[in-house]
Design a protein around this motif. Structure first.
Motif, mmCIF file in Angstrom:
data_model
loop_
_atom_site.group_PDB
_atom_site.id
_atom_site.type_symbol
_atom_site.label_atom_id
_atom_site.label_comp_id
_atom_site.label_asym_id
_atom_site.label_seq_id
_atom_site.Cartn_x
_atom_site.Cartn_y
_atom_site.Cartn_z
ATOM 1 N N VAL A 1 0.852 -1.180 0.000
ATOM 2 C CA VAL A 1 0.000 0.000 0.000
ATOM 3 C C VAL A 1 0.890 1.233 0.000
ATOM 4 C CG1 VAL A 1 -1.900 -1.154 1.174
ATOM 5 C CG2 VAL A 1 -0.244 0.106 2.515
ATOM 6 N N GLN A 2 0.367 2.305 -0.567
ATOM 7 C CA GLN A 2 1.105 3.563 -0.532
ATOM 8 C C GLN A 2 0.097 4.695 -0.424
ATOM 9 O OE1 GLN A 2 3.040 3.084 -4.439
ATOM 10 N NE2 GLN A 2 1.950 4.897 -5.138
ATOM 11 N N GLY A 3 0.512 5.768 0.195
ATOM 12 C CA GLY A 3 -0.386 6.903 0.301
ATOM 13 C C GLY A 3 -0.007 7.854 1.416
ATOM 14 N N TYR A 4 -0.814 8.872 1.560
ATOM 15 C CA TYR A 4 -0.557 9.933 2.527
ATOM 16 C C TYR A 4 -0.551 9.449 3.970
ATOM 17 C CZ TYR A 4 -0.717 13.693 -0.895
ATOM 18 O OH TYR A 4 -0.433 14.526 -1.940
ATOM 19 N N LEU A 5 -1.173 8.313 4.242
ATOM 20 C CA LEU A 5 -1.128 7.783 5.603
ATOM 21 C C LEU A 5 0.324 7.591 6.045
ATOM 22 C CD1 LEU A 5 -2.675 6.648 8.073
ATOM 23 C CD2 LEU A 5 -2.518 4.407 6.987
ATOM 24 N N TYR A 6 1.176 7.232 5.110
ATOM 25 C CA TYR A 6 2.585 6.958 5.420
ATOM 26 C C TYR A 6 3.487 8.153 5.164
ATOM 27 C CZ TYR A 6 0.785 2.291 5.735
ATOM 28 O OH TYR A 6 0.044 1.205 6.092
ATOM 29 N N ASP A 7 3.234 8.868 4.096
ATOM 30 C CA ASP A 7 4.025 10.056 3.797
ATOM 31 C C ASP A 7 3.468 10.721 2.551
ATOM 32 O OD1 ASP A 7 5.975 11.992 4.139
ATOM 33 O OD2 ASP A 7 7.644 10.586 4.122
ATOM 34 N N LYS A 8 3.840 11.957 2.350
ATOM 35 C CA LYS A 8 3.422 12.699 1.164
ATOM 36 C C LYS A 8 4.585 12.725 0.172
ATOM 37 C CE LYS A 8 5.041 17.008 2.948
ATOM 38 N NZ LYS A 8 5.101 17.872 3.981
ATOM 39 N N PRO A 9 4.316 13.029 -1.091
ATOM 40 C CA PRO A 9 5.416 13.198 -2.039
ATOM 41 C C PRO A 9 6.337 14.325 -1.577
ATOM 42 C CG PRO A 9 3.300 13.108 -3.171
ATOM 43 C CD PRO A 9 3.007 13.208 -1.706
ATOM 44 N N LEU A 10 7.617 14.129 -1.773
ATOM 45 C CA LEU A 10 8.602 15.099 -1.280
ATOM 46 C C LEU A 10 9.483 15.605 -2.410
ATOM 47 C CD1 LEU A 10 9.894 13.039 1.792
ATOM 48 C CD2 LEU A 10 8.261 14.915 1.848
ATOM 49 N N PRO A 11 9.938 16.859 -2.305
ATOM 50 C CA PRO A 11 10.973 17.320 -3.236
ATOM 51 C C PRO A 11 12.256 16.519 -3.005
ATOM 52 C CG PRO A 11 10.017 19.161 -1.993
ATOM 53 C CD PRO A 11 9.490 17.899 -1.394
ATOM 54 N N LYS A 12 13.048 16.386 -4.029
ATOM 55 C CA LYS A 12 14.263 15.571 -3.977
ATOM 56 C C LYS A 12 15.146 15.950 -2.774
ATOM 57 C CE LYS A 12 18.487 14.681 -6.503
ATOM 58 N NZ LYS A 12 19.357 15.109 -7.582
ATOM 59 N N GLU A 13 15.341 17.241 -2.552
ATOM 60 C CA GLU A 13 16.235 17.696 -1.491
ATOM 61 C C GLU A 13 15.745 17.252 -0.114
ATOM 62 O OE1 GLU A 13 14.874 19.809 -3.836
ATOM 63 O OE2 GLU A 13 16.657 19.754 -5.117
ATOM 64 N N GLU A 14 14.431 17.372 0.108
ATOM 65 C CA GLU A 14 13.877 16.972 1.406
ATOM 66 C C GLU A 14 13.966 15.461 1.594
ATOM 67 O OE1 GLU A 14 9.774 17.333 4.014
ATOM 68 O OE2 GLU A 14 10.053 18.665 2.299
ATOM 69 N N PHE A 15 13.717 14.716 0.530
ATOM 70 C CA PHE A 15 13.813 13.256 0.606
ATOM 71 C C PHE A 15 15.245 12.833 0.927
ATOM 72 C CE2 PHE A 15 14.441 9.096 -1.521
ATOM 73 C CZ PHE A 15 13.581 8.341 -0.732
ATOM 74 N N GLU A 16 16.226 13.421 0.237
ATOM 75 C CA GLU A 16 17.634 13.084 0.497
ATOM 76 C C GLU A 16 18.018 13.439 1.940
ATOM 77 O OE1 GLU A 16 19.613 15.187 -2.650
ATOM 78 O OE2 GLU A 16 19.465 13.458 -4.009
ATOM 79 N N LYS A 17 17.522 14.561 2.442
ATOM 80 C CA LYS A 17 17.803 14.970 3.820
ATOM 81 C C LYS A 17 17.257 13.922 4.790
ATOM 82 C CE LYS A 17 16.853 18.742 7.034
ATOM 83 N NZ LYS A 17 16.144 20.023 7.209
ATOM 84 N N ARG A 18 16.037 13.445 4.543
ATOM 85 C CA ARG A 18 15.444 12.428 5.414
ATOM 86 C C ARG A 18 16.223 11.113 5.359
ATOM 87 N NH1 ARG A 18 8.907 12.504 5.272
ATOM 88 N NH2 ARG A 18 8.598 14.669 5.827
#
Length: 158
Positions: A134-151
């Motif tokens: 499953v995928q969706g906002y319950l788990y996370d929202k789409p992120l910009p590349k920079e924020e995803f790499e930071k996480r």
């Protein structure tokens, strides 16, 4: 892109150029891409399968030829569109429909992903249907590349 007679060759050349392991690649096709040129879509999926590349149908259930597409095109993954989940209620006709579609796809030996999961209740229902992912906002929202790499670099994914 399916109108390009060299699409398979172009994809494989790029993968080869960058020495990408094909086991890490999945090509996502929308269900509607089969409407305009079914033969090209089917040929492309076969070429990718022969190269060890997974293919998936995205937005499954939003078009009119869903069942024939499942029968005629041998993709690895089917992503069920969020619109099905929006109508789920306990014992509802939509719940029966989604459950049966998931079972049918799994009976065809394909991976099932449900998109657009927003509630714990939806997750519980999908677990009961043996949905694979499953995928969706319950788990996370789409992120910009920079924020995803930071996480990814953080010791805790926040």
């Amino acid at each position: 892109h399916l109108r390009n007679p060299h699409l398979s060759e172009d994809v494989l050349n790029i993968i080869g150029k960058y020495e990408i392991n094909t086991g890490y690649v999945e090509i996502e096709l929308t269900e509607s891409s089969g409407y305009s040129d079914f033969e090209s879509l089917n040929s492309f999926v076969k070429d990718m399968d022969n190269a060890g590349i997974f293919t998936s149908i995205d937005d499954f259930g939003t078009g009119y030829s869903s069942l024939s597409m499942l029968n005629d095109i041998n993709v690895n993954v089917v992503k069920i569109d969020k619109s099905f989940l929006d109508k789920l209620e306990d014992g509802s006709q939509s719940e029966n429909l989604v459950g049966n579609v998931i079972h049918m796809i799994k009976d065809l030996d394909r991976i099932v992903i449900c998109e657009g999961v927003e509630t714990v209740k939806q997750v519980e229902f999908l677990k009961s249907t043996d949905c694979d992912v499953v995928q969706g906002y319950l788990y996370d929202k789409p992120l910009p590349k920079e924020e995803f790499e930071k996480r990814l670099k953080s010791p805790v994914y926040l």
